[in-house]
Design an enzyme around this catalytic site. Structure first.
Site, PDB file in Angstrom:
ATOM      1  N   HIS A  74      41.950  45.029  38.760  1.00 64.89           N
ATOM      2  CA  HIS A  74      42.588  46.117  39.521  1.00 64.89           C
ATOM      3  C   HIS A  74      43.210  45.635  40.833  1.00 64.89           C
ATOM      4  O   HIS A  74      42.666  44.743  41.486  1.00 64.89           O
ATOM      5  CB  HIS A  74      41.603  47.265  39.775  1.00 64.89           C
ATOM      6  CG  HIS A  74      40.403  46.949  40.636  1.00 64.89           C
ATOM      7  ND1 HIS A  74      40.382  47.168  41.991  1.00 64.89           N
ATOM      8  CD2 HIS A  74      39.176  46.452  40.334  1.00 64.89           C
ATOM      9  CE1 HIS A  74      39.205  46.826  42.478  1.00 64.89           C
ATOM     10  NE2 HIS A  74      38.445  46.374  41.500  1.00 64.89           N
ATOM     11  N   ASP A 191      38.140  41.618  46.147  1.00 68.06           N
ATOM     12  CA  ASP A 191      37.808  42.592  45.103  1.00 68.06           C
ATOM     13  C   ASP A 191      38.987  43.552  45.035  1.00 68.06           C
ATOM     14  O   ASP A 191      39.117  44.403  45.910  1.00 68.06           O
ATOM     15  CB  ASP A 191      36.506  43.325  45.466  1.00 68.06           C
ATOM     16  CG  ASP A 191      36.222  44.516  44.571  1.00 68.06           C
ATOM     17  OD1 ASP A 191      36.855  44.645  43.518  1.00 68.06           O
ATOM     18  OD2 ASP A 191      35.353  45.340  44.952  1.00 68.06           O
ATOM     19  N   GLU A 225      40.680  51.899  40.281  1.00 71.27           N
ATOM     20  CA  GLU A 225      39.311  51.451  40.007  1.00 71.27           C
ATOM     21  C   GLU A 225      38.329  51.860  41.078  1.00 71.27           C
ATOM     22  O   GLU A 225      37.194  52.239  40.785  1.00 71.27           O
ATOM     23  CB  GLU A 225      39.290  49.916  39.855  1.00 71.27           C
ATOM     24  CG  GLU A 225      38.003  49.374  39.218  1.00 71.27           C
ATOM     25  CD  GLU A 225      36.856  49.134  40.197  1.00 71.27           C
ATOM     26  OE1 GLU A 225      35.732  48.898  39.746  1.00 71.27           O
ATOM     27  OE2 GLU A 225      37.075  49.200  41.432  1.00 71.27           O
ATOM     28  N   GLU A 226      38.741  51.769  42.340  1.00 69.39           N
ATOM     29  CA  GLU A 226      37.781  51.985  43.439  1.00 69.39           C
ATOM     30  C   GLU A 226      37.280  53.429  43.507  1.00 69.39           C
ATOM     31  O   GLU A 226      36.335  53.725  44.232  1.00 69.39           O
ATOM     32  CB  GLU A 226      38.384  51.555  44.781  1.00 69.39           C
ATOM     33  CG  GLU A 226      38.596  50.036  44.923  1.00 69.39           C
ATOM     34  CD  GLU A 226      37.306  49.204  44.974  1.00 69.39           C
ATOM     35  OE1 GLU A 226      36.205  49.782  44.921  1.00 69.39           O
ATOM     36  OE2 GLU A 226      37.419  47.965  45.037  1.00 69.39           O
ATOM     37  N   ASP A 246      36.449  41.054  37.190  1.00 68.57           N
ATOM     38  CA  ASP A 246      36.191  41.663  38.503  1.00 68.57           C
ATOM     39  C   ASP A 246      35.139  40.818  39.222  1.00 68.57           C
ATOM     40  O   ASP A 246      34.403  40.052  38.599  1.00 68.57           O
ATOM     41  CB  ASP A 246      35.740  43.119  38.331  1.00 68.57           C
ATOM     42  CG  ASP A 246      36.091  43.981  39.544  1.00 68.57           C
ATOM     43  OD1 ASP A 246      36.218  43.425  40.658  1.00 68.57           O
ATOM     44  OD2 ASP A 246      36.230  45.210  39.382  1.00 68.57           O
ATOM     45  N   HIS A 326      33.109  44.391  49.656  1.00 68.53           N
ATOM     46  CA  HIS A 326      33.456  45.651  50.337  1.00 68.53           C
ATOM     47  C   HIS A 326      33.251  45.534  51.848  1.00 68.53           C
ATOM     48  O   HIS A 326      33.143  46.541  52.543  1.00 68.53           O
ATOM     49  CB  HIS A 326      32.695  46.850  49.767  1.00 68.53           C
ATOM     50  CG  HIS A 326      33.248  47.319  48.455  1.00 68.53           C
ATOM     51  ND1 HIS A 326      32.870  48.498  47.861  1.00 68.53           N
ATOM     52  CD2 HIS A 326      34.168  46.776  47.621  1.00 68.53           C
ATOM     53  CE1 HIS A 326      33.523  48.655  46.716  1.00 68.53           C
ATOM     54  NE2 HIS A 326      34.317  47.609  46.549  1.00 68.53           N
TER      55      HIS A 326
HETATM   56 ZN   LIG Z   1      36.474  45.589  41.892  1.00 66.28          ZN
END
Ligand SMILES: [Zn+2]
Length: 349
Positions: A74, A191, A225-226, A246, A326
């Site tokens: 993603h 990510d 995706e998030e 991922d 994150h």
């Molecule tokens: Zn991810």
């Protein structure tokens, strides 16, 4: 070391750095999709299309078009939207995805207005001045109520901010702060842009070597995706296997690290497909790809989104170890190479 086609490291890093520098919070990811589409358009083997939801699909069709496979990663990232314009002209935010406020405190941002302009600013706590709040500033709860955007524009009122063209719902993108040093890539949003770069670098290495995949393959670059439902749509129903690419979780209690690729056996969404996992382990061992297996504590993937939506495929998840996910993330070239090689080994199997 490995018998697979050689990956062009400079190409991989160059593509990744460019992609990291394109703001693409979920819901506002089209510029990143455009960029990946433009890059992939140089490979004439690929048929490119977009889903109605805005994801990019690239199909590499080969002779044996039965039981095609798919890979997904993603380009959307964490971010925010303007929730409220305060009386003092500053902005309150509503988070997109799992943003934790302390990780973006003092970060630079762009606000993208609905009229196509962008305005610069930064994220601050509402008790920021050390000369006013002193120790009380450290005690302020980092919450939606206390975080605000200070705009780099002359405004001290709601009206003045509105006059800048800012509206409720405008996209707010946090600076990625990309730095490449000594094989390490330090940035927000590795990510999952690192994995998009792994897929693109694998396609390039195979194309340059004149080696097509064994089975037809769809690459789905997803854009939601998030928030949990990215690849729930867009994988054709004849696809037999889906390999989600991922990030792997690095930190206390985890087996994954930045120098290996990881096969995720289980995450918050449950257990992946044992048969496909077995195939991936065998391939890694056959091609000397450094890998770990791991379990991720707070994690869901695009592959699981597809399973939940009713997708009937064998499903697995691989990816490079990303430290401090994150948060202000970090990867290493070795982990990216291991993942890229694994993708190629899978496509050539
Ligand atoms: Zn991810």
């Amino acid at each position: 070391m490995t018998d697979l086609p050689k990956v062009n490291n400079n190409y991989l890093i160059d593509f990744l750095v460019k992609l990291l520098n394109i703001p693409s919070p979920t819901g506002f990811a089209e510029p990143a999709i455009d960029f990946v589409e433009k890059e992939l358009s140089q490979f004439k083997q690929l048929e490119l299309s977009r889903t109605r939801k805005g994801a990019l699909v690239a199909k590499w069709k080969v002779e044996s078009d039965d039981a095609p496979v798919a890979l997904t990663a993603h380009v959307d990232t964490l971010g925010a939207v303007v929730k409220e314009i305060k009386k003092n002209g500053r902005l309150k935010l509503s988070k997109i995805g799992g943003v934790q406020w302390p990780t973006v405190e003092t970060e630079g941002v762009w606000i993208f207005t609905s009229h196509g302009e962008k305005i610069r600013g930064s994220v601050l706590i509402d008790t920021a001045s050390g000369h006013i709040y002193s120790a009380a500033g450290s005690e302020t709860l980092r919450s939606d109520d206390h975080m605000e955007i200070r705009l780099d524009a002359r405004t001290t009122s709601k009206q003045e901010t509105q006059a800048l063209g800012i509206n409720i719902g405008d996209c707010v993108a946090f600076d990625p702060r990309v730095e490449v040093t000594n094989g390490f890539i330090r940035s927000r949003f590795l990510d999952d842009k690192a994995c998009v770069a792994n897929i693109v670098a694998a396609i390039k290495a195979l194309a340059d070597a004149g080696l097509p995949p064994t089975r037809s393959v769809y690459f789905l670059v997803s854009n939601y995706e998030e928030v949990g439902h990215g690849a729930s749509a867009g994988i054709p129903s004849d696809v037999a296997e889906l390999l989600t690419v991922d990030m792997a979780v690095v930190g206390a209690g985890q087996e994954s690290d930045e120098f290996n690729a990881t096969l995720c056996i289980k995450d918050s969404g449950g257990v992946y497909h044992e048969g496909l996992n077995k195939k991936l382990r065998t391939l890694a061992e056959k091609h000397n790809i450094p890998y770990k297996t791991d379990v991720y504590p707070f994690y869901g993937s695009d592959g699981e989104a597809f399973w939940r939506a009713g997708g009937d495929v064998a499903l697995a998840l691989i990816g490079p170890g990303i430290d401090a996910s994150h948060n202000y993330e970090r990867a290493h070239m070795d982990g990216l190479l291991a993942t890229t090689n694994w993708i190629m080994a899978y496509l050539l199997d």
